[in-house]
Design a protein around this motif. Structure first.
Motif, PDB file in Angstrom:
ATOM      1  N   THR A 102      -0.436   0.084  -7.325  1.00  0.00           N
ATOM      2  CA  THR A 102       0.248   0.589  -8.513  1.00  0.00           C
ATOM      3  C   THR A 102       1.576  -0.159  -8.691  1.00  0.00           C
ATOM      4  N   THR A 103       2.527   0.100  -7.793  1.00  0.00           N
ATOM      5  CA  THR A 103       3.826  -0.570  -7.889  1.00  0.00           C
ATOM      6  C   THR A 103       4.350  -0.884  -6.491  1.00  0.00           C
ATOM      7  N   LEU A 104       5.336  -1.766  -6.451  1.00  0.00           N
ATOM      8  CA  LEU A 104       6.001  -2.089  -5.188  1.00  0.00           C
ATOM      9  C   LEU A 104       6.745  -0.863  -4.656  1.00  0.00           C
ATOM     10  N   GLU A 105       7.263  -0.048  -5.578  1.00  0.00           N
ATOM     11  CA  GLU A 105       7.971   1.163  -5.168  1.00  0.00           C
ATOM     12  C   GLU A 105       7.019   2.138  -4.469  1.00  0.00           C
ATOM     13  N   ALA A 106       5.796   2.242  -4.975  1.00  0.00           N
ATOM     14  CA  ALA A 106       4.817   3.124  -4.337  1.00  0.00           C
ATOM     15  C   ALA A 106       4.491   2.639  -2.927  1.00  0.00           C
ATOM     16  N   LEU A 107       4.389   1.333  -2.763  1.00  0.00           N
ATOM     17  CA  LEU A 107       4.167   0.789  -1.416  1.00  0.00           C
ATOM     18  C   LEU A 107       5.346   1.125  -0.510  1.00  0.00           C
ATOM     19  N   ALA A 137      -1.342   3.718   8.120  1.00  0.00           N
ATOM     20  CA  ALA A 137      -1.674   4.425   6.879  1.00  0.00           C
ATOM     21  C   ALA A 137      -2.342   3.428   5.932  1.00  0.00           C
ATOM     22  N   GLU A 138      -2.810   3.940   4.791  1.00  0.00           N
ATOM     23  CA  GLU A 138      -3.436   3.093   3.761  1.00  0.00           C
ATOM     24  C   GLU A 138      -2.762   3.363   2.427  1.00  0.00           C
ATOM     25  N   LEU A 139      -2.799   2.341   1.585  1.00  0.00           N
ATOM     26  CA  LEU A 139      -2.295   2.507   0.221  1.00  0.00           C
ATOM     27  C   LEU A 139      -3.497   2.526  -0.728  1.00  0.00           C
TER      28      LEU A 139
END
Length: 303
Positions: free
Chosen positions: A274-279, A301-303
């Motif tokens: 989705t976004t770098l911020e979400a990562l 964990a997984e994204l």
């Protein structure tokens, strides 16, 4: 593209060079003499400065010396243009601190090539962490975006040092800096020869971007290397004890273990991006888990 300040006392050449640069996509600000050039640099520093050698007083070399002597703008790349082609003149330009030198008349393609080369050179310097020499934030973001665009699943391994503030308070900034360098070396050495990238986010935070199947081994090896290397920088009594006494964030004096590398491993599937911020949020959550009692210093964990 770059914002370039070009100073020349010849109106025709100012227009000609600025047209070349603008056509290539650069923004150009113009100065008619050295005094104007210095005022413009100090008012709003550009990304690069191009100076004519002979433009009255101060001439291009004097302006270059003033720029390089000012710590606020000394990092700016300076290209000198001149009709003087003798070796003495070229050496004079470099002694004044110029980053490059181009003799007139010149091919516009060579001017653009030199501007591009200086831009890349400065970007590499600015995008390195001064403590470790590892790639910094922008380079890390570019690598993550490159991996995402490739379409292959990849892993982000995020490292930091446990209880680093009390550690730095107890042993001082010199030892704290050595611990950060040791952490950077541990991660960088571990990924050598692999399809992996290492960056230094800042402070005691590091990132390795790699193939998912390599992530766990990279983390385990880097942590072991750091634990082996850290004692070289510490007092012998602290190494023997394995603990030290310092104040925590609440100001309470208590016992801490010697700092170690903790790591969060987040596997990233590009189709779920989705976004770098979400990562970043997912990495932060995994990092917190790695530091919980019984977490063993590693969380996945997984994204």
């Amino acid at each position: 593209m770059s914002e370039i300040l070009y100073a020349d006392d010849e109106e025709g050449l100012r227009q000609l060079v600025s047209d070349f640069l603008r056509h290539a996509g650069h923004e150009v600000r113009l100065a008619e003499n050295g005094t104007q050039a210095l005022a413009e640099v100090r008012r709003q520093p550009p990304d690069m400065v191009i100076l004519d050698y002979r433009m009255g007083r101060p001439d291009g070399l004097e302006v270059c010396r003033d720029i390089k002597a000012d710590p606020r703008v000394s990092h700016l790349p300076v290209l000198i243009l001149t009709a003087q082609s003798s070796i003495e003149d070229r050496l004079g330009g470099f002694e004044a601190g110029a980053d490059d030198y181009l003799a007139k008349p010149f091919d516009p393609r060579e001017l653009l090539a030199r501007v591009a080369a200086l831009t890349r050179q400065v970007q590499r310097v600015l995008d390195r962490n001064p403590t470790t020499g590892l790639a910094g934030g922008q380079a890390i973001e570019r690598e993550i975006q490159r991996r995402r665009q490739s379409g292959d699943t990849f892993a982000v391994c995020y490292f930091d040092l446990d209880d680093f503030k009390p550690f730095a308070d107890r042993f001082g900034f010199a030892v704290a800096d050595e611990a950060i360098r040791e952490a950077g070396r541990s991660v960088a050495t571990t990924v050598e020869g692999r399809d992996a990238f290492v960056g230094h986010v800042g402070g005691d935070d590091f990132v390795a971007v790699c193939r998912p199947e390599d992530a766990k081994e990279i983390v385990l090896t880097a942590r072991a290397r750091f634990s082996q290397g850290l004692p070289r920088h510490l007092p012998e009594d602290a190494v023997r004890a394995g603990v030290y006494v310092a104040r925590d964030r609440q100001g309470v004096e208590r016992e801490f273990r010697l700092t170690r590398l903790s790591a969060a491993i987040v596997s990233v599937r590009p189709e779920r991006w989705t976004t770098l911020e979400a990562l970043g949020e997912r990495v932060a959550e995994a990092k917190r888990q790695s530091k919980t009692p019984g977490g063993g210093g590693i969380a996945e964990a997984e994204l």
